[in-house]
Design a protein around this motif. Structure first.
Motif, short mmCIF file in Angstrom:
data_model
loop_
_atom_site.label_atom_id
_atom_site.label_comp_id
_atom_site.label_asym_id
_atom_site.label_seq_id
_atom_site.Cartn_x
_atom_site.Cartn_y
_atom_site.Cartn_z
N ILE A 206 0.82 -1.21 0.00
CA ILE A 206 0.00 0.00 0.00
C ILE A 206 0.85 1.26 0.00
CG2 ILE A 206 -0.42 -0.45 2.47
CD1 ILE A 206 -2.90 1.31 2.15
N LYS B 22 2.85 1.58 -3.27
CA LYS B 22 1.97 2.06 -4.34
C LYS B 22 1.79 3.57 -4.21
CE LYS B 22 -2.62 0.85 -5.75
NZ LYS B 22 -3.77 0.05 -5.31
N ASN C 19 -9.53 13.33 -3.17
CA ASN C 19 -8.87 12.15 -2.61
C ASN C 19 -8.82 10.99 -3.60
OD1 ASN C 19 -7.79 12.60 -0.02
ND2 ASN C 19 -9.85 12.83 0.78
N ARG C 20 -9.01 11.26 -4.90
CA ARG C 20 -8.84 10.20 -5.89
C ARG C 20 -7.37 10.04 -6.23
NH1 ARG C 20 -13.52 7.96 -7.22
NH2 ARG C 20 -11.98 6.33 -7.19
N ILE D 71 -3.93 9.89 -4.13
CA ILE D 71 -3.40 9.85 -2.77
C ILE D 71 -1.89 9.86 -2.86
CG2 ILE D 71 -3.23 8.47 -0.67
CD1 ILE D 71 -5.99 9.30 -0.92
N GLN E 224 -2.50 12.68 7.46
CA GLN E 224 -3.45 11.85 8.19
C GLN E 224 -2.81 11.24 9.44
OE1 GLN E 224 -5.20 8.24 6.42
NE2 GLN E 224 -7.10 9.35 6.54
N MET F 240 -16.61 1.80 -4.44
CA MET F 240 -15.76 2.78 -5.11
C MET F 240 -16.26 3.26 -6.47
SD MET F 240 -13.59 4.80 -4.36
CE MET F 240 -12.03 5.11 -3.55
N PHE G 148 -9.18 2.75 6.03
CA PHE G 148 -9.78 3.85 5.27
C PHE G 148 -8.80 4.36 4.20
CE2 PHE G 148 -11.05 8.50 5.17
CZ PHE G 148 -12.15 8.29 4.40
N LEU G 149 -7.53 4.43 4.58
CA LEU G 149 -6.51 4.87 3.63
C LEU G 149 -6.40 3.87 2.48
CD1 LEU G 149 -4.44 7.17 3.36
CD2 LEU G 149 -2.75 5.70 4.42
N GLU G 150 -6.44 2.57 2.82
CA GLU G 150 -6.38 1.53 1.79
C GLU G 150 -7.56 1.66 0.83
OE1 GLU G 150 -5.83 -2.66 2.89
OE2 GLU G 150 -4.49 -1.91 4.45
N LYS H 284 -9.19 4.41 0.16
CA LYS H 284 -9.00 5.59 -0.68
C LYS H 284 -8.00 5.33 -1.81
CE LYS H 284 -8.42 8.84 2.65
NZ LYS H 284 -8.31 10.21 3.18
N MET H 285 -7.07 4.39 -1.53
CA MET H 285 -6.05 4.08 -2.53
C MET H 285 -6.62 3.33 -3.73
SD MET H 285 -3.02 5.12 -1.79
CE MET H 285 -2.01 4.00 -2.75
N GLN H 286 -7.79 2.72 -3.57
CA GLN H 286 -8.40 1.99 -4.68
C GLN H 286 -8.67 2.95 -5.82
OE1 GLN H 286 -9.35 -1.30 -4.87
NE2 GLN H 286 -8.23 -1.58 -2.96
N GLN H 287 -8.20 2.60 -6.98
CA GLN H 287 -8.52 3.45 -8.14
C GLN H 287 -9.77 2.90 -8.81
OE1 GLN H 287 -6.59 6.34 -9.21
NE2 GLN H 287 -6.21 6.02 -7.04
N LYS H 288 -10.42 3.80 -9.54
CA LYS H 288 -11.64 3.36 -10.22
C LYS H 288 -11.35 2.30 -11.25
CE LYS H 288 -14.24 7.53 -9.73
NZ LYS H 288 -15.10 8.53 -10.28
#
Lengths: 269, 357
Positions: free
Chosen positions: A53, A56, A220-221, A223, A231, B210, B349-351, B353-357
């Motif tokens: 994570i 990335k 926030n799209r 990061i 945070q 997402m 929550f951070l993980e 948010k890291m998901q991309q569309k």
């Protein structure tokens, strides 16, 4: 006291500054990065940075910072070049710097309105027949707004480098039969490389840890590590993790600065 | 060189003159000299007319400062340094501040207006017997939706948000507890759940949301929803009331699976210098008429029983913002889960948010 001893005394204010505001914070940051959330010694934070994570996130940060720097350079260099050729240099320079006098947050907020579904940008697209597009909360808007904010930092060093370039060198190149393009490629660009490097550093390094724009314009799209640091320090209060990311970022920046050189040794002179 | 010196001198003189004028103005208006009450509150969270009235009535001068998150407020109070006589933290923050000895006990004899507070809002788990805090506002977390943009579709539950038709239509508030709580509630778990398997399951469920999420934003969510940037937003009830008053196509619902019930209470932090003034301010805000005026201005729900009588019927009777708490047993107050658990919530929550569309 000898003159030499006096000269050393001049270094005292700078030395105090260096210790208090440069070395001490870095030491604290390093110390903090080895503490877990309960204040115990650990290297777990560094192990965590190496999980997918955070790797990335680091990759994204570097990718976007690279894009922002590249776009700034592609726009900034011709702008700087053109600026040196204009008659009212000071006026144009002032206009370039003028937006920097406006508060950053205000400028970013303005884009919320401009890029909105019913904003000016979409109204323009509509009249051009392209139809409304989602602009806000996209990669495009993030890079666009960042470039808008950083571009003066790219233009100014390049402009200075171009100004220092003796015109006689260009004349000489042309007299010896070089085309305009060859002159640029072989003479002008190599001699202004110092300015380019300084500009790239001035853009790339802050772009790497952007955080406010990622929330406001990119929703926030996007990061970046800056978001994660914010945070960890403000919400989670996991200062150790926040500090670790900051240390890793600093190390990465150091590597970049070394790789690109300081821009003084080679290139300009 | 000469011009540089002149420049520096001009800036220096300008700063000095401005400081002098500020000082004189403050003196002329009665600030300084220990006659002030410093109030530390959320942004846009009080009717400014009430501050003026308080100053006129009691002779104390109010210095009003704002914060935008419990965490930032706590950090500032924990550092000491600045003086804050009254602060307005939320429930879980209060229990944390009590734990860390950041609050002074209240003198209930100096708060006669406490009698007007609805008893169910007193003696809550985060501050037993209200030793340290008295209620200021309360509210819920729920969904704001645009009836017109949804073409008549109504939203009643968290699970409605996973509808594939809502692609790119949802704005979420940038809060780990709110978003994780929403996912936990949608699965039938408590929003104070600490079972890591449940939390992982909630995170996986969020990942499936997402494609419908347009953005995860802060306070600007109000502006974006009012401008119809998206059809749906997950927000706090008071923000919802404010957005609805700006755009009447919007509606608010507390999802049927359950949600968060929260309180913002007035406290006296240990940084207080004017303890008497702080009590006077708190008591003033507890007065039913003042509480009603404030509730009408801010849009959040007042815990003041007597104040409801002074509120217009369409506000006090609005079940969206004054739900019947007896039947709404599914509302939960955030518990202080401890630093470690909070860190885990934030990590998930951070993980997400890291998901991309």
């Amino acid at each position: 006291m000898t003159e030499r001893a006096w000269r050393n005394w001049y270094l005292v204010p700078y030395g105090i500054w260096l210790v208090l505001f440069v070395i001490a914070p870095i030491v604290f940051l390093l110390y903090e990065s080895f503490l877990d959330i309960d204040g115990h010694w650990t290297v777990a934070n560094y192990e965590k940075v190496l999980t997918p994570i955070y790797l990335k996130m680091m990759a994204y940060s570097f990718w976007y910072a690279f894009l922002i720097t590249l776009v700034s350079l592609l726009i900034g260099y011709p702008t700087a070049y053109w600026l040196t050729k204009t008659r009212h240099k000071q006026l144009w320079l002032l206009l370039l710097i003028l937006p920097m006098w406006v508060n950053l947050l205000l400028k970013v907020y303005a884009f919320l309105g401009l890029f909105g579904t019913y904003g000016l940008a979409n109204a323009l697209l509509q009249t051009l027949g392209v139809g409304p597009r989602q602009l806000l909360f996209t990669d495009f808007s993030f890079v666009f707004v960042s470039v808008y904010i950083f571009i003066p930092f790219m233009v100014l060093p390049i402009f200075n480098a171009l100004e220092e370039l003796p015109p006689s060198l260009i004349d000489a190149a042309r007299d010896l039969g070089a085309s305009a393009w060859t002159t640029f490629r072989r003479v002008v660009f190599p001699l202004t490389l110092g300015g380019v490097k300084a500009g790239c550093q001035a853009v790339f390094i802050p772009a790497l840890s952007l955080f406010m724009i990622t929330r406001l314009v990119a929703g926030n799209r996007v990061i970046t590590l800056g978001t994660a640091i914010e945070q960890h320090f403000l919400v989670t209060q996991d200062w150790g993790m926040g500090a670790t990311i900051a240390v890793v970022l600093m190390a990465a920046m150091a590597v970049i600065v070394v790789l690109t050189g300081t821009g003084r040794k080679e290139g300009s002179r | 060189m000469k011009r540089l010196v002149q420049g520096f001198a001009a800036v220096f003189i300008a700063a000095f003159v401005l400081m002098f004028i500020t000082h004189r103005l403050n003196e002329a208006e009665g600030y300084g000299g220990g006659k002030t009450v410093t109030v530390y509150n959320w942004g846009d969270y009080i009717d400014p007319a009430l501050i003026r009235e308080f100053e006129k009535e009691t002779g104390w001068k109010v210095i009003y400062q704002t914060f935008d998150s419990n965490e930032a407020m706590m950090a500032k109070i924990a550092q000491g340094g600045a003086t804050f006589d009254v602060a307005v933290p939320s429930d879980y923050a209060i229990s944390k501040m009590i734990e860390e000895n950041l609050l002074l006990p209240l003198d209930h004899d100096k708060l006669p207006n406490l009698q007007y507070i609805e008893p169910r809002f007193l003696n809550l788990p985060f501050d037993p017997h209200n030793r340290y805090s008295v209620p200021y506002f309360w509210g819920t977390v729920g969904i704001v939706y645009n009836r017109e943009m949804l073409g008549g579709k109504t939203i009643t539950s968290w699970n409605d948000l996973w509808d594939p038709d809502l692609r790119n239509q949802i704005l979420l508030v940038d809060g780990a507890r709110e978003v994780m709580g929403m996912a936990l509630n949608s699965l039938g778990y408590s929003l104070n759940d600490t079972n890591k398997a449940h939390l992982q399951e909630a995170k996986r469920k969020l990942d499936r949301l997402m494609p419908n999420v347009k953005a995860i934003v802060g306070d600007e969510i109000k502006l974006l929803l009012a401008n119809e940037e998206a059809a749906i937003g997950v927000v706090w009830s008071g923000d919802a009331a404010e957005i609805i008053s700006e755009n009447d196509k919007l509606d608010y619902v507390v999802p049927k699976e359950g949600s968060n019930l929260w309180f913002d209470n007035m406290v006296i932090p240990k940084t207080a210098k004017n303890i008497e003034g702080a009590h006077a301010f708190i008591n003033f805000m507890l007065d039913p008429k003042h509480a009603a005026q404030n509730a009408e201005y801010v849009g959040y729900s007042t815990p003041n029983k007597k104040a409801l009588a002074y509120l217009p019927k369409d506000i006090a009777g609005d079940r969206r913002f004054y739900p019947d708490l007896d039947s709404a047993g599914h509302l939960e107050v955030y518990e202080n889960l401890g630093k470690r658990m909070l860190a885990y919530y934030n990590e998930l929550f951070l993980e997400f948010k890291m998901q991309q569309k």
